[in-house]
Design a protein around this motif. Structure first.
Motif, PDB file in Angstrom:
ATOM      1  N   ILE A 127      55.991  12.430 -27.728  1.00 58.02           N
ATOM      2  CA  ILE A 127      55.068  11.430 -27.796  1.00 58.02           C
ATOM      3  C   ILE A 127      55.121   9.957 -27.450  1.00 58.02           C
ATOM      4  O   ILE A 127      56.312   9.368 -27.634  1.00 58.02           O
ATOM      5  N   GLY A 128      54.133   9.334 -26.446  1.00 63.79           N
ATOM      6  CA  GLY A 128      54.017   8.070 -26.205  1.00 63.79           C
ATOM      7  C   GLY A 128      53.186   7.249 -27.069  1.00 63.79           C
ATOM      8  O   GLY A 128      51.905   7.868 -27.429  1.00 63.79           O
ATOM      9  N   LEU A 129      53.677   6.329 -27.859  1.00 61.15           N
ATOM     10  CA  LEU A 129      52.969   5.563 -28.677  1.00 61.15           C
ATOM     11  C   LEU A 129      52.512   4.212 -27.748  1.00 61.15           C
ATOM     12  O   LEU A 129      53.438   3.244 -27.599  1.00 61.15           O
ATOM     13  N   VAL A 130      51.254   4.009 -27.366  1.00 61.09           N
ATOM     14  CA  VAL A 130      50.549   3.058 -26.456  1.00 61.09           C
ATOM     15  C   VAL A 130      49.638   2.300 -27.296  1.00 61.09           C
ATOM     16  O   VAL A 130      49.288   2.312 -28.408  1.00 61.09           O
ATOM     17  N   GLY A 131      49.522   1.031 -26.533  1.00 60.67           N
ATOM     18  CA  GLY A 131      48.481   0.122 -27.018  1.00 60.67           C
ATOM     19  C   GLY A 131      48.832  -1.128 -26.508  1.00 60.67           C
ATOM     20  O   GLY A 131      49.710  -1.518 -25.981  1.00 60.67           O
TER      21      GLY A 131
ATOM     22  N   GLY B 280      50.735  -6.507 -29.410  1.00 62.72           N
ATOM     23  CA  GLY B 280      50.075  -6.919 -30.772  1.00 62.72           C
ATOM     24  C   GLY B 280      49.282  -5.796 -31.397  1.00 62.72           C
ATOM     25  O   GLY B 280      49.035  -6.246 -32.581  1.00 62.72           O
ATOM     26  N   ALA B 281      49.285  -4.783 -30.975  1.00 61.46           N
ATOM     27  CA  ALA B 281      48.433  -3.737 -31.625  1.00 61.46           C
ATOM     28  C   ALA B 281      48.923  -3.068 -32.866  1.00 61.46           C
ATOM     29  O   ALA B 281      48.487  -2.402 -33.653  1.00 61.46           O
ATOM     30  N   GLY B 282      50.622  -3.241 -32.941  1.00 63.53           N
ATOM     31  CA  GLY B 282      51.262  -2.812 -34.068  1.00 63.53           C
ATOM     32  C   GLY B 282      52.082  -1.579 -33.798  1.00 63.53           C
ATOM     33  O   GLY B 282      52.394  -0.873 -34.493  1.00 63.53           O
ATOM     34  N   LYS B 283      52.390  -1.363 -32.380  1.00 64.43           N
ATOM     35  CA  LYS B 283      53.161  -0.165 -32.060  1.00 64.43           C
ATOM     36  C   LYS B 283      54.565  -0.324 -32.676  1.00 64.43           C
ATOM     37  O   LYS B 283      55.162   0.475 -33.451  1.00 64.43           O
TER      38      LYS B 283
ATOM     39  N   MET C  13      51.109  -3.268 -20.041  1.00 60.51           N
ATOM     40  CA  MET C  13      50.388  -2.430 -19.029  1.00 60.51           C
ATOM     41  C   MET C  13      49.551  -3.546 -18.480  1.00 60.51           C
ATOM     42  O   MET C  13      49.426  -3.457 -17.253  1.00 60.51           O
ATOM     43  N   SER C  14      48.690  -4.007 -19.190  1.00 61.72           N
ATOM     44  CA  SER C  14      47.926  -4.937 -18.573  1.00 61.72           C
ATOM     45  C   SER C  14      48.400  -6.096 -17.804  1.00 61.72           C
ATOM     46  O   SER C  14      48.200  -6.343 -16.567  1.00 61.72           O
TER      47      SER C  14
ATOM     48  N   LEU D 276      49.676   8.885 -28.686  1.00 59.10           N
ATOM     49  CA  LEU D 276      49.086   8.100 -29.672  1.00 59.10           C
ATOM     50  C   LEU D 276      48.570   6.822 -29.068  1.00 59.10           C
ATOM     51  O   LEU D 276      49.569   6.028 -28.901  1.00 59.10           O
ATOM     52  N   ALA D 277      47.453   6.474 -29.267  1.00 55.19           N
ATOM     53  CA  ALA D 277      47.076   5.198 -28.867  1.00 55.19           C
ATOM     54  C   ALA D 277      46.567   4.201 -30.070  1.00 55.19           C
ATOM     55  O   ALA D 277      45.519   4.650 -30.862  1.00 55.19           O
ATOM     56  N   LEU D 278      47.158   3.097 -30.236  1.00 53.94           N
ATOM     57  CA  LEU D 278      46.663   2.200 -31.329  1.00 53.94           C
ATOM     58  C   LEU D 278      45.786   1.032 -30.698  1.00 53.94           C
ATOM     59  O   LEU D 278      46.097   0.500 -29.714  1.00 53.94           O
ATOM     60  N   ARG D 279      44.763   1.143 -31.352  1.00 54.45           N
ATOM     61  CA  ARG D 279      43.505   0.072 -30.810  1.00 54.45           C
ATOM     62  C   ARG D 279      42.624  -0.223 -31.922  1.00 54.45           C
ATOM     63  O   ARG D 279      42.340   0.416 -32.938  1.00 54.45           O
TER      64      ARG D 279
END
Length: 660
Positions: free
Chosen positions: A30-34, A37-40, A478-479, A232-235
C-alpha cells in the motif's frame, strides 16, 4: 488484519483526520499518499501507537506485529558497531541462548539426578533448547550481512562504530533492523530519502518478495509504482481507496475531479434556476405550493464541494548569460581523505547545455565530486578549469539545515542580497507555497519540506548558467518536485544533479555520470536508459565469462594429453598448497561430526529399548548428553559450512591467479 475505525485528530481549529476508517490485510502493498500536511506521517504514528488520536481505534490481533521506520530521529547505541547494533534487534534470541547455557551449567553442578530441581531444570532445558533451534539464531549473522550489503554497507563498515556514520547511514541501520525483524505490518515513512539507486533497487526487490504487508509513505513515484498495488489517498481529513499503484491513482483521481467538476456545474445551474423560480413567484398565491416545494428542495440539497486545490505553482530560473562551450573541465585530479583515495587522475568535461545525473553507490564520491565542481571542496592535485563566462549556483544536500533558524522566510530571502523588492520576494515565496502570513514563519518552526522549498526559492535569486544540485528532491512532495522538474526542463543553462529519484530525473537529463570506487563512466541518455544499459552490461559480462570458460575448455581439449595432465597437476598442486590448512580443519570437523553422529545414533538405539526408562538415573544422564550432542552438532555443521565457503573462495582465488 490491521483495522482503523473513525480515526479523528484535531490540530487547533483544524481537523487533520476526520473519521478515517480503513483496513490493511496481511501481505498487501500500500502507498499512503497526499499533499504535505495532509497527515500521512501522523496516521502512521497513530497506527503504531506513538501518536494518540482524539477519537477512534486501531485494532490488531495479538499474533500480529508492527514495525515502523520514521522519517528521522533514530537513536542507535553509539557504543556498538554496525553489526552489533543491528543484532541488538534480536536481543531476546541471544538472551535465550544465554539461558540455555546457564541451565546447562546449572545441571552440570547438580549431583543428585533424582532430585525434583534436576527434573524441573531438565524439562525447562528441553523446551528452551527446542525453541532456540527453531528461532533461526544460527543463521542470523549471514542474514544480517546480506541485508547490510544490500543497503550499501561494505564489509569494513560492519565493524565500524555507529558513531562514525552520518544521519542518512544511521537511518539505513534502523531500516536493516526493521527489515530483519520481518513484522506482519511494515510501516515505512520516506524510506528512500537516504538510499542511492543501487540500494533502492535492492530495497524494491526485497519488499516485492516480503511476506508481510507494507505501507509506505513516499514521494518517489517510480518506487511507489514498483512496489505497491493499492493506494490510500489522504485529502482534507478523509481517506480514499484505489486498487492500483500511484500512476493508477493519479489517472483515477483526475477522472474523479473532472466528474465532480461537471456535477458541481450542473448542480450550480440547477440551484440558480430554482432560486430564480423562487424569486420570481415568491409572492404569487397560485404558485405558493410550488415555491415552498422548491425552497425545501434547496434546503435538502447536499451541495457538492470540491477540495481546495493546492496553489498551482510555476517558475523559471533567471535567464542565464550564455557561457562558453566548455563549462568546466577537471584534469588529472586527485582527491583523498587521509588514507582513503576517492579520485586518482580524474578527467571529466562538462559542456554547455549538458544536464547530467550523477549516480552510484553512497560513499563512491558523488557528493565529493559535485562539491569539487562547485568549488567548495579542495583537492590534492590536478586542475579545475572554469569555462568562459560561467557562473555557478550550488544547492547542497543539507542546504536547508544551513538557514538561519532565527530569521523568517521573507527575511531569509532578503538576506540573499539580491536587491529585489519585497513584493517580488513575496511572489517568489508564493511560488513555493508560502502564502500570506506564511512568509513570516520562522525557519526554526518550518517542516523539512518547507525548509527545502525555502532554500530552493533563495537559489532563484542568484542568476547562474551552471546549476549544481545535491539531492534537491528529498522532503519535497509530488507537487513541489513537479514544479522543480518543469523549471529545470525549461532552464537553458547547464546543470548537474545528484538524485536517486528516477521519475524526477528521466525527463530532465541527457547524460548519466556513474561514479564508482576507482572510476567514472558516462552514459548518453536518461536514468532509465542507464539502468537498461547496466543490466545489458551485466548480462554481457556473464556471457563473456561463459564464453571464456567455453573457449578455455576447447583450448584444453586441443592440448596434448600429456600437456593437459601437466597443467592440471600444477593447478592441483597450487590449489592443494593453498587449501591444505582449510581442508585439514574441514577433515577435523568432519571427524568430530562423524564421532558425534555415531554416539547420537547409539543413544537413539538405547532410547528405543523397552527397559531404557526403568533406570531414571540413566535416563537423565543420557538425556543431557543427547541434548548436548544436538547442540554440538549444530555448531559443527555451522563451522563445516563456514570452512567450505572459505575453501571455495580460496580455490577461486587460485584459479583467477593461474588464469591471469
Amino acid at each position: 488484519m490491521l483495522a482503523l475505525d473513525n480515526i479523528t485528530l484535531h490540530l487547533g481549529d483544524r481537523e487533520l483526520l476526520d473519521g478515517v476508517s480503513t483496513y490493511i490485510n496481511p501481505g498487501e502493498r500500500i502507498g499512503l499518499v497526499g499533499p504535505n500536511g495532509a497527515g500521512k506521517s501522523t496516521l502512521l504514528k497513530i497506527m503504531v501507537g506513538v501518536q494518540e488520536c482524539d477519537e477512534g481505534t486501531v485494532s490488531l490481533s495479538s499474533e500480529e506485529t508492527l514495525g515502523y521506520l520514521p522519517q528521522d530521529g533514530v537513536d542507535p547505541d553509539f557504543s556498538l558497531t554496525v553489526i552489533e547494533e543491528v543484532e541488538s534487534a534480536f536481543a531476546e534470541l541471544f538472551e535465550l541462548e544465554m539461558k540455555v547455557k546457564a541451565i546447562q551449567d546449572e545441571l552440570a553442578g547438580i549431583e543428585d539426578h533424582t532430585s525434583k530441581k534436576y527434573e524441573q531444570l531438565m524439562d525447562r532445558y528441553g523446551k528452551l533448547q527446542t525453541e532456540l533451534e527453531s528461532s533461526g539464531l544460527y543463521g542470523l549473522r549471514s542474514e544480517v550481512e546480506k541485508v547490510l550489503d544490500g543497503l550499501g554497507f561494505s564489509k569494513e563498515d560492519f565493524h565500524r562504530n555507529t558513531s562514525e556514520f552520518s544521519g542518512g547511514w544511521l537511518m539505513r541501520i534502523a531500516l536493516a533492523k526493521l527489515l530483519l525483524k520481518r513484522p506482519t505490518y511494515l510501516l515505512l515513512d520516506e524510506p528512500t530519502n537516504h538510499l542511492d539507486i543501487e540500494s533502492l533497487q535492492w530495497m524494491e526487490n526485497f519488499l516485492n518478495s516480503y511476506e508481510g504487508a507494507v505501507v509506505v509513505v513516499s514521494h518517489d513515484k517510480a518506487f511507489l509504482d514498483t512496489i505497491t498495488n493499492r493506494t490510500l489517498a489522504l485529502r482534507s481529513g478523509d481517506i480514499s481507496d484505489y486498487a492500483g499503484n500511484y500512476s493508477f491513482y493519479e489517472k483515477k483521481w483526475e477522472e474523479e475531479k473532472e466528474l465532480l467538476l461537471n456535477a458541481k456545474k450542473n448542480q450550480e445551474k440547477q440551484i440558480k434556476e430554482t432560486q430564480e423560480f423562487i424569486d420570481r413567484f415568491r409572492y404569487k398565491a397560485s404558485k405558493a405550493s410550488q415555491v415552498q416545494s422548491r425552497v425545501k428542495q434547496l434546503e435538502k440539497m447536499e451541495k457538492i464541494e470540491l477540495e481546495e486545490e493546492q496553489s498551482e505553482v510555476s517558475f523559471r530560473f533567471p535567464e542565464p548569460q550564455r557561457s562558453g562551450q566548455v563549462v568546466m573541465r577537471l584534469e588529472d585530479l586527485d582527491k583523498s581523505y587521509d588514507d582513503h583515495q576517492v579520485f586518482s587522475g580524474l578527467d571529466y568535461e562538462i559542456e554547455r547545455g549538458d544536464k547530467v545525473a550523477v549516480v552510484g553507490p553512497n560513499g563512491a564520491g558523488k557528493s565529493t565530486l559535485i562539491r569539487i565542481l562547485a568549488g567548495n571542496e579542495p583537492f590534492q592535485d590536478g586542475k579545475r578549469d572554469v569555462g568562459h563566462n560561467v557562473t555557478v549556483n550550488y544547492f547542497a544536500q543539507h542546504q536547508a539545515d544551513e538557514l538561519n533558524p532565527k530569521r523568517d522566510a521573507l527575511e531569509t530571502m532578503m538576506d540573499a542580497g539580491s536587491g529585489q523588492k519585497e513584493s517580488r520576494l513575496r511572489t517568489i515565496l508564493g511560488c513555493f507555497l508560502f502564502q500570506g502570513d506564511d512568509v513570516f514563519k520562522k525557519v526554526k518552526v518550518l517542516s523539512g519540506g518547507e525548509k527545502s522549498r525555502l532554500a530552493l526559492a533563495k537559489m532563484l535569486l542568484s542568476p547562474a548558467n551552471f546549476l549544481i544540485f545535491d539531492e534537491p528532491t528529498n522532503h519535497l512532495d509530488m507537487s513541489s518536485k513537479n514544479i522543480l522538474q518543469q523549471a529545470i526542463q525549461q532552464y537553458e543553462g547547464t546543470c548537474v544533479i545528484v538524485s536517486h529519484d528516477r521519475a524526477f530525473l528521466d525527463p530532465i537529463v541527457n547524460k548519466v555520470l556513474e561514479v564508482q570506487p576507482g572510476y567514472i563512466k558516462t552514459y548518453l541518455g536518461n536514468v532509465s536508459y542507464y539502468l537498461t544499459r547496466k543490466k545489458e552490461e551485466e548480462e554481457a559480462k556473464v556471457a563473456k565469462e561463459a564464453a571464456k570458460q567455453e573457449k578455455e575448455s576447447e583450448k584444453n581439449q586441443q592440448l596434448s594429453r600429456k600437456e593437459q595432465r601437466r597443467i592440471e597437476a600444477e593447478r592441483r598442486n597450487a590449489k592443494n598448497r593453498r587449501t591444505k590448512p582449510i581442508r585439514q580443519k574441514i577433515e577435523a570437523v568432519e571427524a568430530e561430526i562423524e564421532e558425534k553422529e555415531t554416539r547420537k545414533m547409539e543413544i537413539e538405539d538405547l532410547m528405543a529399548q523397552p527397559d531404557f526408562y526403568d533406570d531414571s538415573e540413566q535416563v537423565k544422564g543420557i538425556s543431557i548428553e543427547y541434548e548436548q550432542l544436538k547442540t554440538d552438532l549444530t555448531d559443527r555443521y555451522s563451522k563445516w559450512e563456514e570452512y567450505q565457503q572459505r575453501l571455495e573462495a580460496v580455490e577461486q582465488e587460485v584459479i583467477e591467479e593461474l588464469d591471469s
